[in-house]
Enzyme design. Sequence first.
Site, PDB file in Angstrom:
ATOM      1  N   LYS A  10      -1.104 143.932 -98.748  1.00 27.65           N
ATOM      2  CA  LYS A  10      -0.136 144.321 -99.763  1.00 27.65           C
ATOM      3  C   LYS A  10       0.209 145.812 -99.648  1.00 27.65           C
ATOM      4  O   LYS A  10      -0.480 146.557 -98.953  1.00 27.65           O
ATOM      5  CB  LYS A  10      -0.710 143.996-101.148  1.00 27.65           C
ATOM      6  CG  LYS A  10      -0.995 142.495-101.378  1.00 27.65           C
ATOM      7  CD  LYS A  10      -1.479 142.287-102.803  1.00 27.65           C
ATOM      8  CE  LYS A  10      -1.961 140.895-103.086  1.00 27.65           C
ATOM      9  NZ  LYS A  10      -2.455 140.752-104.477  1.00 27.65           N
ATOM     10  N   ARG A 108     -11.757 143.469-101.280  1.00 25.42           N
ATOM     11  CA  ARG A 108     -11.252 143.906-102.588  1.00 25.42           C
ATOM     12  C   ARG A 108     -12.277 144.786-103.305  1.00 25.42           C
ATOM     13  O   ARG A 108     -11.912 145.732-104.003  1.00 25.42           O
ATOM     14  CB  ARG A 108     -10.882 142.686-103.431  1.00 25.42           C
ATOM     15  CG  ARG A 108      -9.621 141.988-102.928  1.00 25.42           C
ATOM     16  CD  ARG A 108      -9.489 140.612-103.512  1.00 25.42           C
ATOM     17  NE  ARG A 108      -8.157 140.056-103.349  1.00 25.42           N
ATOM     18  CZ  ARG A 108      -7.805 138.847-103.765  1.00 25.42           C
ATOM     19  NH1 ARG A 108      -8.696 138.066-104.368  1.00 25.42           N
ATOM     20  NH2 ARG A 108      -6.580 138.403-103.579  1.00 25.42           N
ATOM     21  N   HIS A 125      -3.733 139.494-100.047  1.00 26.64           N
ATOM     22  CA  HIS A 125      -3.557 138.149-100.600  1.00 26.64           C
ATOM     23  C   HIS A 125      -4.135 137.152 -99.613  1.00 26.64           C
ATOM     24  O   HIS A 125      -3.947 137.295 -98.408  1.00 26.64           O
ATOM     25  CB  HIS A 125      -2.069 137.828-100.811  1.00 26.64           C
ATOM     26  CG  HIS A 125      -1.833 136.373-101.088  1.00 26.64           C
ATOM     27  ND1 HIS A 125      -2.034 135.826-102.335  1.00 26.64           N
ATOM     28  CD2 HIS A 125      -1.485 135.334-100.267  1.00 26.64           C
ATOM     29  CE1 HIS A 125      -1.798 134.524-102.283  1.00 26.64           C
ATOM     30  NE2 HIS A 125      -1.466 134.204-101.041  1.00 26.64           N
TER      31      HIS A 125
HETATM   32  P1  TYD Z   1      -4.012 134.874-108.467  1.00 27.08           P
HETATM   33  O1  TYD Z   1      -3.088 134.014-107.659  1.00 27.08           O
HETATM   34  O2  TYD Z   1      -4.581 134.311-109.741  1.00 27.08           O
HETATM   35  O3  TYD Z   1      -5.275 135.388-107.613  1.00 27.08           O
HETATM   36  P2  TYD Z   1      -5.536 135.493-106.025  1.00 27.08           P
HETATM   37  O4  TYD Z   1      -4.578 136.538-105.492  1.00 27.08           O
HETATM   38  O5  TYD Z   1      -6.981 135.935-105.908  1.00 27.08           O
HETATM   39  O6  TYD Z   1      -5.322 134.114-105.445  1.00 27.08           O
HETATM   40  O7  TYD Z   1      -3.245 136.236-108.870  1.00 27.08           O
HETATM   41  C1  TYD Z   1      -2.257 136.789-108.048  1.00 27.08           C
HETATM   42  C2  TYD Z   1      -2.284 138.287-108.168  1.00 27.08           C
HETATM   43  O8  TYD Z   1      -1.954 138.690-109.503  1.00 27.08           O
HETATM   44  C3  TYD Z   1      -3.658 138.897-107.920  1.00 27.08           C
HETATM   45  O9  TYD Z   1      -3.918 139.078-106.553  1.00 27.08           O
HETATM   46  C4  TYD Z   1      -3.600 140.173-108.715  1.00 27.08           C
HETATM   47  C5  TYD Z   1      -2.664 139.863-109.869  1.00 27.08           C
HETATM   48  N1  TYD Z   1      -3.374 139.617-111.133  1.00 27.08           N
HETATM   49  C6  TYD Z   1      -3.403 140.634-112.098  1.00 27.08           C
HETATM   50  O10 TYD Z   1      -2.872 141.732-111.860  1.00 27.08           O
HETATM   51  N2  TYD Z   1      -4.036 140.402-113.282  1.00 27.08           N
HETATM   52  C7  TYD Z   1      -4.644 139.219-113.559  1.00 27.08           C
HETATM   53  O11 TYD Z   1      -5.230 139.059-114.668  1.00 27.08           O
HETATM   54  C8  TYD Z   1      -4.624 138.180-112.557  1.00 27.08           C
HETATM   55  C9  TYD Z   1      -5.291 136.844-112.819  1.00 27.08           C
HETATM   56  C10 TYD Z   1      -3.968 138.421-111.373  1.00 27.08           C
END
Ligand code: TYD
Length: 167
Positions: A10, A108, A125
């Site tokens: 990212k 992370r 991601h």
């Molecule tokens: P998500 O798809 O739930 O997690 P991941 O990337 O681990 O699969 O969330 C997407 C992105 O959204 C995450 O990488 C960071 C952001 N995010 C926040 O900023 N605050 C939050 O409370 C959540 C759940 C995600």
Amino acid sequence: MNQAVLILIKPDGLKKSLTGNILARLSETKLEIVAAKMVRVSKELAEEHYQHLKDKPFFGEIVKYLQGELHDRKKVMALVYWGEDAIKKCRDLAGATNPEEAESTSIRGSYGRITTGGVYENVIHVSSQESEAEREIKLWFHPDEVIVDLYLAKKVAHKEYKTYDWA
Ligand code: TYD
């Protein structure tokens, strides 16, 4: 079982010059890179990528984040890794979504932060499951940008369609 997984480095990862470190960590998985490119992310692409979060209060902020608007770096590096258990291997290395909860030696945990505005800036991601990986890889890549045949594709003739070639 062989799987494909979409990885995005990212804009915060790019701004902090972490590309090499992140790729080195991912190489520990011994998975194969089967696609890679730099992408300027449109609002439409970011919104589609995060469509499962569109009702969340932070949706607008994560769309801006992925577009690079929070980091003055309007690009992400998109890669597809392929091999045995690729999703679990990459998600284990990435660590938890919330960088404060991520294991401290994970990607992370090492490099992420939570902004004062509450956005998780977690540098990378990783697709969460096979169906999401397929949806995301098809969203970010054309079939001819991936060097293995991951999913069914069809040949399409473009009559009125022009592309650039080197002059
Ligand atoms: P998500 O798809 O739930 O997690 P991941 O990337 O681990 O699969 O969330 C997407 C992105 O959204 C995450 O990488 C960071 C952001 N995010 C926040 O900023 N605050 C939050 O409370 C959540 C759940 C995600």
